[in-house]
Scaffold this motif. Structure first.
Motif, mmCIF file in Angstrom:
data_model
loop_
_atom_site.group_PDB
_atom_site.id
_atom_site.type_symbol
_atom_site.label_atom_id
_atom_site.label_comp_id
_atom_site.label_asym_id
_atom_site.label_seq_id
_atom_site.Cartn_x
_atom_site.Cartn_y
_atom_site.Cartn_z
ATOM 1 N N GLU A 45 0.803 -1.229 0.000
ATOM 2 C CA GLU A 45 0.000 0.000 0.000
ATOM 3 C C GLU A 45 0.836 1.279 0.000
ATOM 4 O O GLU A 45 0.360 2.333 -0.431
ATOM 5 C CB GLU A 45 -0.908 0.021 1.239
ATOM 6 N N LEU A 46 2.084 1.217 0.480
ATOM 7 C CA LEU A 46 2.811 2.458 0.737
ATOM 8 C C LEU A 46 3.164 3.239 -0.523
ATOM 9 O O LEU A 46 2.919 4.447 -0.595
ATOM 10 C CB LEU A 46 4.086 2.161 1.527
ATOM 11 N N ALA A 47 3.751 2.591 -1.525
ATOM 12 C CA ALA A 47 4.199 3.318 -2.714
ATOM 13 C C ALA A 47 3.064 4.064 -3.415
ATOM 14 O O ALA A 47 3.183 5.268 -3.674
ATOM 15 C CB ALA A 47 4.910 2.373 -3.686
ATOM 16 N N PRO A 48 1.934 3.399 -3.730
ATOM 17 C CA PRO A 48 0.838 4.163 -4.351
ATOM 18 C C PRO A 48 0.272 5.225 -3.415
ATOM 19 O O PRO A 48 -0.190 6.280 -3.864
ATOM 20 C CB PRO A 48 -0.209 3.094 -4.687
ATOM 21 N N GLY A 49 0.320 4.964 -2.094
ATOM 22 C CA GLY A 49 -0.172 5.963 -1.143
ATOM 23 C C GLY A 49 0.681 7.212 -1.141
ATOM 24 O O GLY A 49 0.162 8.335 -1.133
ATOM 25 N N VAL A 50 2.005 7.047 -1.139
ATOM 26 C CA VAL A 50 2.899 8.205 -1.187
ATOM 27 C C VAL A 50 2.722 8.957 -2.504
ATOM 28 O O VAL A 50 2.658 10.194 -2.532
ATOM 29 C CB VAL A 50 4.365 7.762 -0.998
ATOM 30 N N LYS A 51 2.639 8.233 -3.594
ATOM 31 C CA LYS A 51 2.464 8.869 -4.909
ATOM 32 C C LYS A 51 1.198 9.713 -4.947
ATOM 33 O O LYS A 51 1.177 10.793 -5.559
ATOM 34 C CB LYS A 51 2.426 7.803 -6.000
ATOM 35 N N SER A 52 0.136 9.257 -4.267
ATOM 36 C CA SER A 52 -1.141 9.973 -4.297
ATOM 37 C C SER A 52 -1.082 11.333 -3.595
ATOM 38 O O SER A 52 -1.965 12.169 -3.790
ATOM 39 C CB SER A 52 -2.232 9.110 -3.648
ATOM 40 N N LEU A 53 -0.040 11.565 -2.790
ATOM 41 C CA LEU A 53 0.076 12.837 -2.085
ATOM 42 C C LEU A 53 0.514 13.974 -2.996
ATOM 43 O O LEU A 53 0.311 15.151 -2.675
ATOM 44 C CB LEU A 53 1.087 12.711 -0.938
#
Length: 245
Positions: A45-53
């Motif tokens: 979950e982390l990589a797409p979550g960071v990208k979404s910021l």
């Protein structure tokens, strides 16, 4: 000043925050925030979550003033995913990287939460004296640390049974898991924060408090990104094969 904070000591979370380190009165602005609920899917979950910021990570990432990552304590796999991500982004974007103990995030949340009466009126700080933050360490143990009422670290972090904690208010998911044991040890458990997990948002607020008090990133006493595992890994390198007789 804009910072990216990442924490995967329990859930996967990241936040972008703007603040003025020379103006401790001005409230920090939350630009974007991401957090999961699952405590076992940090790597996915982390990589797409960071990208979404970011609207444009290629342009906005290098413009950050710092990346701050939660260093635990926490389970190996989840904690590694956040620290590896933070180190990669720091290297790729050329942005300074700092660490903070993840339990500081919950201590900051306790510090920011007012105690209220039955009508919802604020009565003052939730913690009037020393308190403990405890999170789930699995194996029937908790990660815990003791803080002053002002959310300054006094002792820890430790890993061990909840039965090791005596006579203080306890906050965090570890408190909810072992409430009966803690109450038997003359501890108090505050129900609204009895299942709280460290998040990047609260970690960022704790970092901003340190930075504004010091007036700069360099003087804030932040850590490096070395993980606080507190336990040896379950994974072991196989030893040499025994010779057959």
């Amino acid at each position: 000043m804009r910072i990216l904070t990442i924490d995967t000591s329990a859930i996967a979370s990241a936040a972008l925050l703007d603040f003025d380190p020379q103006d401790p009165v001005k409230t920090a602005e939350l630009v974007a925030n991401f957090a999961t609920v699952d405590t076992r899917s940090q790597a996915e979950e982390l990589a797409p979550g960071v990208k979404s910021l970011f609207t444009d990570p290629v342009a906005e990432g290098p413009a950050l003033d710092a990346i701050i990552v939660g260093t635990g304590p926490g389970p190996f796999t989840g904690l590694r995913s956040g620290i590896a991500m933070a180190r990669t982004l720091s290297f790729t974007w050329g942005v300074p990287l700092y660490g903070m103990m993840s339990l500081d995030a919950l201590a900051q949340q306790v510090f920011d939460t007012p105690k209220k009466d039955s009508a919802g009126r604020a009565l003052g700080p939730l913690a009037m004296d020393d308190f403990v933050i405890a999170t789930d360490a699995r194996r029937k143990e908790v990660y815990w640390a003791k803080y002053s009422a002002g959310a300054h670290l006094l002792d820890g972090p430790h890993v061990g049974p909840a039965a090791d904690i005596f006579g203080v208010p306890v906050f965090g998911a570890g408190a909810g898991l072992y409430e009966e044991v803690l109450v038997g040890n003359r501890c108090t458990v505050h129900a609204p924060l009895a299942h709280a997990q460290p998040t990047a948002l609260e970690l960022g607020r704790a970092a901003i408090r340190k930075i504004t008090a010091a007036g700069s990133l360099e003087g804030a006493g932040l850590l490096d990104s070395t993980p606080l595992y507190l336990r040896e890994s379950d994974a072991k390198v196989p030893g040499p094969r025994k010779r057959a007789l």
